[in-house]
Design an enzyme around this catalytic site. Structure first.
Site, short mmCIF file in Angstrom:
data_model
loop_
_atom_site.label_atom_id
_atom_site.label_comp_id
_atom_site.label_asym_id
_atom_site.label_seq_id
_atom_site.Cartn_x
_atom_site.Cartn_y
_atom_site.Cartn_z
N TYR A 17 43.01 37.27 34.72
CA TYR A 17 41.77 36.48 34.90
C TYR A 17 41.19 36.56 36.30
O TYR A 17 40.21 35.87 36.59
CB TYR A 17 42.06 35.00 34.57
CG TYR A 17 42.77 34.87 33.26
CD1 TYR A 17 42.12 35.19 32.07
CD2 TYR A 17 44.11 34.51 33.20
CE1 TYR A 17 42.79 35.12 30.87
CE2 TYR A 17 44.77 34.44 31.99
CZ TYR A 17 44.10 34.75 30.84
OH TYR A 17 44.76 34.70 29.65
N ASP A 19 39.81 39.13 38.11
CA ASP A 19 38.54 39.85 38.32
C ASP A 19 37.38 38.96 37.88
O ASP A 19 36.44 38.72 38.63
CB ASP A 19 38.53 41.16 37.53
CG ASP A 19 39.79 41.98 37.77
OD1 ASP A 19 39.88 42.60 38.84
OD2 ASP A 19 40.68 41.97 36.90
N TYR A 197 53.21 35.63 37.60
CA TYR A 197 53.45 36.74 36.67
C TYR A 197 54.90 36.63 36.18
O TYR A 197 55.67 35.83 36.72
CB TYR A 197 53.24 38.09 37.38
CG TYR A 197 51.89 38.22 38.02
CD1 TYR A 197 50.74 38.34 37.22
CD2 TYR A 197 51.73 38.19 39.40
CE1 TYR A 197 49.48 38.43 37.80
CE2 TYR A 197 50.47 38.29 39.98
CZ TYR A 197 49.35 38.42 39.17
OH TYR A 197 48.11 38.50 39.73
N ARG A 274 49.05 32.95 42.10
CA ARG A 274 49.22 34.41 42.00
C ARG A 274 47.86 35.09 42.22
O ARG A 274 46.83 34.42 42.33
CB ARG A 274 49.78 34.77 40.62
CG ARG A 274 48.77 34.59 39.50
CD ARG A 274 49.38 34.82 38.12
NE ARG A 274 48.35 35.20 37.15
CZ ARG A 274 48.55 35.31 35.84
NH1 ARG A 274 49.75 35.07 35.33
NH2 ARG A 274 47.56 35.70 35.04
N GLY A 275 47.88 36.42 42.21
CA GLY A 275 46.62 37.18 42.21
C GLY A 275 45.76 36.90 43.42
O GLY A 275 46.21 36.96 44.56
N GLU A 276 44.52 36.55 43.19
CA GLU A 276 43.58 36.32 44.29
C GLU A 276 42.93 34.94 44.24
O GLU A 276 42.95 34.18 45.20
CB GLU A 276 42.51 37.42 44.28
CG GLU A 276 41.45 37.21 45.35
CD GLU A 276 40.66 38.46 45.68
OE1 GLU A 276 41.18 39.59 45.56
OE2 GLU A 276 39.50 38.29 46.10
N SER A 278 43.44 32.03 42.33
CA SER A 278 44.27 30.83 42.39
C SER A 278 44.93 30.71 43.76
O SER A 278 45.14 29.61 44.28
CB SER A 278 45.33 30.83 41.27
OG SER A 278 46.17 31.96 41.37
O1 TRH Z 1 44.95 36.11 36.58
P1 TRH Z 1 45.33 36.74 37.87
O2 TRH Z 1 46.65 37.30 37.95
O3 TRH Z 1 44.28 37.80 38.17
C1 TRH Z 1 44.32 38.98 38.89
C2 TRH Z 1 44.71 40.20 38.18
O4 TRH Z 1 46.07 40.33 38.27
C3 TRH Z 1 44.03 41.38 38.77
O5 TRH Z 1 44.49 42.57 38.25
C4 TRH Z 1 44.21 41.35 40.24
O6 TRH Z 1 43.63 42.44 40.75
C5 TRH Z 1 43.58 40.10 40.77
O7 TRH Z 1 44.21 38.96 40.21
C6 TRH Z 1 43.62 39.99 42.25
O8 TRH Z 1 45.24 35.64 39.06
P2 TRH Z 1 44.05 34.93 39.79
O9 TRH Z 1 43.31 35.86 40.69
O10 TRH Z 1 44.59 33.73 40.41
O11 TRH Z 1 43.06 34.48 38.63
C7 TRH Z 1 43.33 33.44 37.76
C8 TRH Z 1 42.05 32.72 37.41
O12 TRH Z 1 42.30 31.78 36.37
C9 TRH Z 1 41.48 31.93 38.58
O13 TRH Z 1 40.07 32.00 38.57
C10 TRH Z 1 41.92 30.51 38.28
C11 TRH Z 1 41.85 30.50 36.79
N1 TRH Z 1 42.66 29.48 36.12
C12 TRH Z 1 42.01 28.57 35.31
O14 TRH Z 1 40.77 28.60 35.20
N2 TRH Z 1 42.74 27.65 34.64
C13 TRH Z 1 44.10 27.56 34.76
O15 TRH Z 1 44.72 26.67 34.15
C14 TRH Z 1 44.75 28.50 35.62
C15 TRH Z 1 46.24 28.43 35.80
C16 TRH Z 1 44.01 29.45 36.28
#
Ligand code: TRH
Length: 380
Positions: A17, A19, A197, A274-276, A278
């Site tokens: 999620y 990107d 993850y 994790r990711g970016e 959050s």
């Molecule tokens: O989901 P992510 O791991 O996303 C990524 C991908 O791994 C991608 O390939 C990578 O390149 C990128 O990160 C940097 O983690 P992230 O970035 O934290 O995104 C999660 C999204 O989900 C963020 O916008 C927060 C949202 N979220 C919710 O809306 N509700 C929830 O309950 C949770 C736990 C998260």
């Protein structure tokens, strides 16, 4: 100064999620705070539905939260490009659209929004140009980051005020806990949110919490660490259910709307992210965080971890910094969380003070939308 009031954002959902999470947050902020026209092109609308359930998965075009959402399929039907065209994470603007950009007068400002990194080289690469190989167009690399020489971090204008108001508002905190099916924390309890993850280190951390001296309630979003929870507890609870062992209670909570995720981070004593996106939100929460990096081939994520820790731990004493580093390392595959947790827990008070200062220092810098607007209106 160039007048800018419309934006195209192209987003390819590679996985998870992050990107779409970053693009959706950016799109919403541009629409809400600048009142601009924003068109978000996304190849997988269902990923957006997960973080913003009002979005309808089957539609090619829809408007939500002030943003025009378009399904990105190719060939793209002919469109007049907006004032700024952002391709997120090098997702490559369609060729036909690039041709339309070159033909437009004035030409749009073309931005490649890069991934976040705390590495020092980012300062020198922010806003570097890259000419198109054939068309009379120049793309500029826009790097989010942690220093004033980068594009900063996404931060809504009212974010810090909303967070602080939430912290003063007991009713809002109770409502938050009710919404995830938990009682408010009791005295002495550690409340943790855990978004990660798949992670071989999870059982070690669970066992440290289960065998520790302090009750721990850990809220895990549905679908996260399912195998690890099942391995440790014998089964992974259904959404809304809980499972306990020793001092540890693990609750599986529903995945929240993107805007409703922040209060969870604000309300917890410690957030695993994790990711970016959050990861950034947990920094704005001003509470201790542990970051699980997206594991990349050849350990390409390790310098990113090191660079972040260098900045993040700079305000901590030597022993507290060592404890925080050890926990980050263990959570990212080098070390045993069970062996480092007690020391990390002992630093929590100092770590919390430092996390607040870290958030305040970042909040004193320009946010990403302001930096982006300044770049496209005045500099490029
Ligand atoms: O989901 P992510 O791991 O996303 C990524 C991908 O791994 C991608 O390939 C990578 O390149 C990128 O990160 C940097 O983690 P992230 O970035 O934290 O995104 C999660 C999204 O989900 C963020 O916008 C927060 C949202 N979220 C919710 O809306 N509700 C929830 O309950 C949770 C736990 C998260």
């Amino acid at each position: 100064m160039r007048h800018i009031d419309s934006w195209d954002i192209f987003c390819r959902v590679v996985d998870n999620y992050g990107d779409i999470g970053v693009c959706w947050r950016l799109a919403r902020q541009l629409a809400a705070e600048r009142g601009d026209t924003v068109r978000l092109w996304v190849d997988d609308v269902t990923a957006l539905v997960r973080i913003w359930p009002e979005v309808v998965p089957g539609l090619d075009e829809q408007r939500c939260a002030g943003v025009d959402i378009r399904r990105w399929t190719e060939p793209l039907s002919p469109q007049r490009p907006h004032d700024v065209v952002i391709e997120a994470f090098a997702c490559k603007t369609p060729d036909s659209f690039a041709v339309a950009m070159a033909a437009r007068s004035p030409k749009p400002v073309w931005i490649n929004l890069e991934y976040l990194s705390a590495e020092a080289w980012v300062d020198g690469c922010h806003l570097l140009p890259s000419p198109h190989p054939r068309l009379p167009l120049t793309k500029y690399f826009f790097f989010p980051g942690f220093t004033p020489r980068t594009g900063g971090l996404l931060r809504e204008r009212d974010l810090v005020a909303r967070r602080d108001a939430f912290r003063q508002d007991r009713a809002a905190q109770y409502a938050l806990w009710r919404s995830v099916g938990l009682q408010p924390p009791v005295a002495g309890e550690l409340r943790v949110s855990l978004f990660a993850y798949a992670n071989l280190a999870a059982p070690g951390l669970f066992s440290a919490w289960a065998g520790g001296d302090r009750p721990v309630t850990c809220a895990v979003p549905e679908g996260v660490l399912v195998n690890e929870s099942a391995g440790f507890f014998g089964s992974c609870p259904a959404v809304g259910a809980r499972v306990s062992r020793g001092k540890l209670q693990l609750a599986v909570i529903p995945f929240r709307r993107q805007v409703d995720y922040d209060p969870l981070l604000w309300a917890c004593d410690l957030n695993f992210v994790r990711g970016e996106d959050s990861f950034v939100r947990a920094q704005w929460a001003g509470r201790p965080l542990v970051w699980h990096l997206y594991p990349q081939q050849d350990d390409a994520h390790v310098p990113k971890l090191r660079a972040f820790l260098e900045r993040y731990c700079a305000g901590l004493s030597g022993s507290a910094a060592a404890a925080v580093r050890a926990l980050f390392d263990a959570w990212n595959g080098s070390g045993d969380p069970a062996a480092v947790w007690a020391t990390a827990q002992a630093t929590l008070a100092d770590w919390t003070d430092d996390a607040e200062e870290w958030a305040a220092t970042l909040a004193a810098q320009r946010d990403l939308v302001s930096a982006l607007a300044e770049a496209v209106e005045n500099r490029l």
